[in-house]
Write a protein that holds these residues in place. Sequence first.
Motif, PDB file in Angstrom:
ATOM      1  N   ALA A 293      -1.959  -7.810  82.539  1.00  0.00           N
ATOM      2  CA  ALA A 293      -2.163  -8.624  81.332  1.00  0.00           C
ATOM      3  C   ALA A 293      -3.152  -7.949  80.390  1.00  0.00           C
ATOM      4  N   GLY A 294      -4.191  -7.324  80.969  1.00  0.00           N
ATOM      5  CA  GLY A 294      -5.174  -6.620  80.148  1.00  0.00           C
ATOM      6  C   GLY A 294      -4.636  -5.306  79.611  1.00  0.00           C
ATOM      7  N   VAL A 295      -3.914  -4.560  80.462  1.00  0.00           N
ATOM      8  CA  VAL A 295      -3.379  -3.258  80.055  1.00  0.00           C
ATOM      9  C   VAL A 295      -2.378  -3.408  78.911  1.00  0.00           C
ATOM     10  N   MET A 296      -1.540  -4.448  78.966  1.00  0.00           N
ATOM     11  CA  MET A 296      -0.491  -4.607  77.954  1.00  0.00           C
ATOM     12  C   MET A 296      -1.014  -5.076  76.600  1.00  0.00           C
ATOM     13  N   GLN A 297      -2.320  -5.375  76.525  1.00  0.00           N
ATOM     14  CA  GLN A 297      -2.924  -5.632  75.224  1.00  0.00           C
ATOM     15  C   GLN A 297      -3.204  -4.311  74.500  1.00  0.00           C
ATOM     16  N   LYS A 298      -3.224  -3.213  75.246  1.00  0.00           N
ATOM     17  CA  LYS A 298      -3.517  -1.893  74.680  1.00  0.00           C
ATOM     18  C   LYS A 298      -2.284  -0.987  74.638  1.00  0.00           C
ATOM     19  N   ILE A 299      -1.380  -1.145  75.604  1.00  0.00           N
ATOM     20  CA  ILE A 299      -0.219  -0.259  75.746  1.00  0.00           C
ATOM     21  C   ILE A 299       1.060  -1.088  75.649  1.00  0.00           C
ATOM     22  N   ALA A 300       2.071  -0.536  75.007  1.00  0.00           N
ATOM     23  CA  ALA A 300       3.346  -1.242  74.818  1.00  0.00           C
ATOM     24  C   ALA A 300       3.927  -1.678  76.159  1.00  0.00           C
ATOM     25  N   ALA A 301       4.467  -2.899  76.174  1.00  0.00           N
ATOM     26  CA  ALA A 301       4.980  -3.487  77.416  1.00  0.00           C
ATOM     27  C   ALA A 301       6.064  -2.633  78.055  1.00  0.00           C
ATOM     28  N   GLY A 302       6.958  -2.051  77.239  1.00  0.00           N
ATOM     29  CA  GLY A 302       8.038  -1.230  77.773  1.00  0.00           C
ATOM     30  C   GLY A 302       7.516  -0.021  78.526  1.00  0.00           C
ATOM     31  N   LYS A 303       6.462   0.605  78.008  1.00  0.00           N
ATOM     32  CA  LYS A 303       5.879   1.779  78.660  1.00  0.00           C
ATOM     33  C   LYS A 303       5.213   1.399  79.980  1.00  0.00           C
ATOM     34  N   VAL A 304       4.531   0.258  79.993  1.00  0.00           N
ATOM     35  CA  VAL A 304       3.892  -0.216  81.231  1.00  0.00           C
ATOM     36  C   VAL A 304       4.952  -0.524  82.280  1.00  0.00           C
ATOM     37  N   LEU A 305       6.041  -1.153  81.843  1.00  0.00           N
ATOM     38  CA  LEU A 305       7.140  -1.478  82.754  1.00  0.00           C
ATOM     39  C   LEU A 305       7.726  -0.208  83.363  1.00  0.00           C
ATOM     40  N   ALA A 306       7.978   0.804  82.520  1.00  0.00           N
ATOM     41  CA  ALA A 306       8.550   2.060  83.004  1.00  0.00           C
ATOM     42  C   ALA A 306       7.611   2.760  83.983  1.00  0.00           C
ATOM     43  N   PHE A 307       6.319   2.760  83.678  1.00  0.00           N
ATOM     44  CA  PHE A 307       5.340   3.386  84.572  1.00  0.00           C
ATOM     45  C   PHE A 307       5.319   2.693  85.928  1.00  0.00           C
ATOM     46  N   ASN A 308       5.271   1.359  85.918  1.00  0.00           N
ATOM     47  CA  ASN A 308       5.242   0.616  87.179  1.00  0.00           C
ATOM     48  C   ASN A 308       6.496   0.863  88.012  1.00  0.00           C
ATOM     49  N   ALA A 309       7.659   0.914  87.338  1.00  0.00           N
ATOM     50  CA  ALA A 309       8.911   1.144  88.050  1.00  0.00           C
ATOM     51  C   ALA A 309       8.939   2.549  88.650  1.00  0.00           C
ATOM     52  N   LEU A 310       8.423   3.524  87.907  1.00  0.00           N
ATOM     53  CA  LEU A 310       8.364   4.894  88.414  1.00  0.00           C
ATOM     54  C   LEU A 310       7.461   4.985  89.638  1.00  0.00           C
ATOM     55  N   ILE A 401      15.151  -0.068  86.212  1.00  0.00           N
ATOM     56  CA  ILE A 401      14.076  -0.764  85.485  1.00  0.00           C
ATOM     57  C   ILE A 401      13.265   0.230  84.658  1.00  0.00           C
ATOM     58  N   CYS A 402      13.054   1.424  85.190  1.00  0.00           N
ATOM     59  CA  CYS A 402      12.356   2.479  84.446  1.00  0.00           C
ATOM     60  C   CYS A 402      13.118   2.823  83.168  1.00  0.00           C
ATOM     61  N   TYR A 403      14.440   2.957  83.288  1.00  0.00           N
ATOM     62  CA  TYR A 403      15.286   3.209  82.104  1.00  0.00           C
ATOM     63  C   TYR A 403      15.167   2.065  81.099  1.00  0.00           C
ATOM     64  N   TYR A 404      15.183   0.838  81.597  1.00  0.00           N
ATOM     65  CA  TYR A 404      15.116  -0.321  80.689  1.00  0.00           C
ATOM     66  C   TYR A 404      13.799  -0.333  79.921  1.00  0.00           C
ATOM     67  N   GLY A 405      12.706  -0.019  80.594  1.00  0.00           N
ATOM     68  CA  GLY A 405      11.411  -0.003  79.924  1.00  0.00           C
ATOM     69  C   GLY A 405      11.330   1.044  78.835  1.00  0.00           C
ATOM     70  N   ILE A 406      11.943   2.227  79.069  1.00  0.00           N
ATOM     71  CA  ILE A 406      11.867   3.327  78.108  1.00  0.00           C
ATOM     72  C   ILE A 406      12.839   3.145  76.951  1.00  0.00           C
TER      73      ILE A 406
END
Length: 416
Positions: A293-310, A401-406
């Motif tokens: 929740a804190g990270v996504m205030q600074k970084i785009a949600a799609g990028k965070v999603l892709a990183f987590n999936a990776l 999910i990584c593809y979807y985030g990117i």
Amino acid sequence: MNSTSTVNPPVQTAQSGNYTFALTSLTSLFFIWGFITCLNDILIPHLKAVFDLSYTQAMLVQFCFFGAYFICSLPSGALVKKIGYQKGIVVGLVIAALGCLSFYPAASMHSYPLFLLALFILASGITLLQVSANPYVTSLGNPDTASSRLTLTQAFNSLGTTVAPYFGAYLILDNVASSMTTAAEKAAAVQMPYVMLAATLLVLAAIFAWLKLPKIEQQHDSSTPASGSAWQYTHLVLGALGIFVYVGAEVAIGSFMVNFFGEANIAGLEEAEAAKYLAYYWGGAMVGRFIGAGVMQKIAAGKVLAFNALMACVLILITVFSSGQLAMWAILLVGLFNSIMFPTIFSLALNGLGSHTAQGSGILCLAIVGGAIVPMIQGVLADSIGVQLSFILPIICYGYICYYGIKGSKPSQVNG
């Protein structure tokens, strides 16, 4: 993991002074359905041993539970639209209690099909509960902070999934390991825990029937033309597939973990001891939610999603191709990176849908059926190539999910 409403977006009509009390009351619901859902991970190895099941047969537990989401989501949405959110919560609690009580005759008759029916009834109540409570939470306050309110209540859902393994290990698996010898006695070990859950659900139903909660009406969103369909939005359709594979992967991993930790080349743990480690998997999701929740205030949600999936892919690869403590803790750490996936995929998929948001949320809710399908497929793999190699399937899920985030989550609409 949470689902969302299939009904129209609500508009608030209550005084703001009531919101704190209402939200506090609703957190108990998020806790209890997280608790009940996670108990399935205890039931699977227990019933597998009691009825001498294959992995595929044991995964029918998740098939019946999450299949209820697919079958009951739209009827639940229609019912809530007719009777309102608060009454929907009460009815959902009563149905879930009936499902819990059904475990008693299922155990007495030593019948696996009856256990599966009880799980379906229980999950039907949970589905109605979610369809009622999730939009109610989002409506209690400023629309701009709706996501943060839902994330906060979801943290209590994660608390329920973190506590449940200890409860199940102590009341079900420990008793079986210590004193019960016959299959009938082992089956009966689930009776009292689920009767206690039924009593808790009925008490909550009585409380919510009595509470004076804010009245919430529903209205259509007129921000975009009502013509067309949510199916025209490519990022929604791809997001529904994302929800399908995410819920499927999360549930499949949790379902196989106890048996996986029992393998000699991993940890060789007894079921009761292995079950307690599930708390790290689900607890990681709770911790990760606050961090995310804190990270996504600074970084785009799609990028965070892709990183987590990776990261989830990397950890499962380590699990598949290593052994001992390394394999064990690698799969447990996947929970930490699961944390933000469901709400993030959900919000990205609904971005820009306007008046089609209600239909879109219904489509996403139906996609939770991934929790029924993916574990079954992994069960077939586990029976043919072994539990450890079967974790290749969740890698494919997280890869998507990584593809979807990117790329896949970028708002787009098919013309015509």
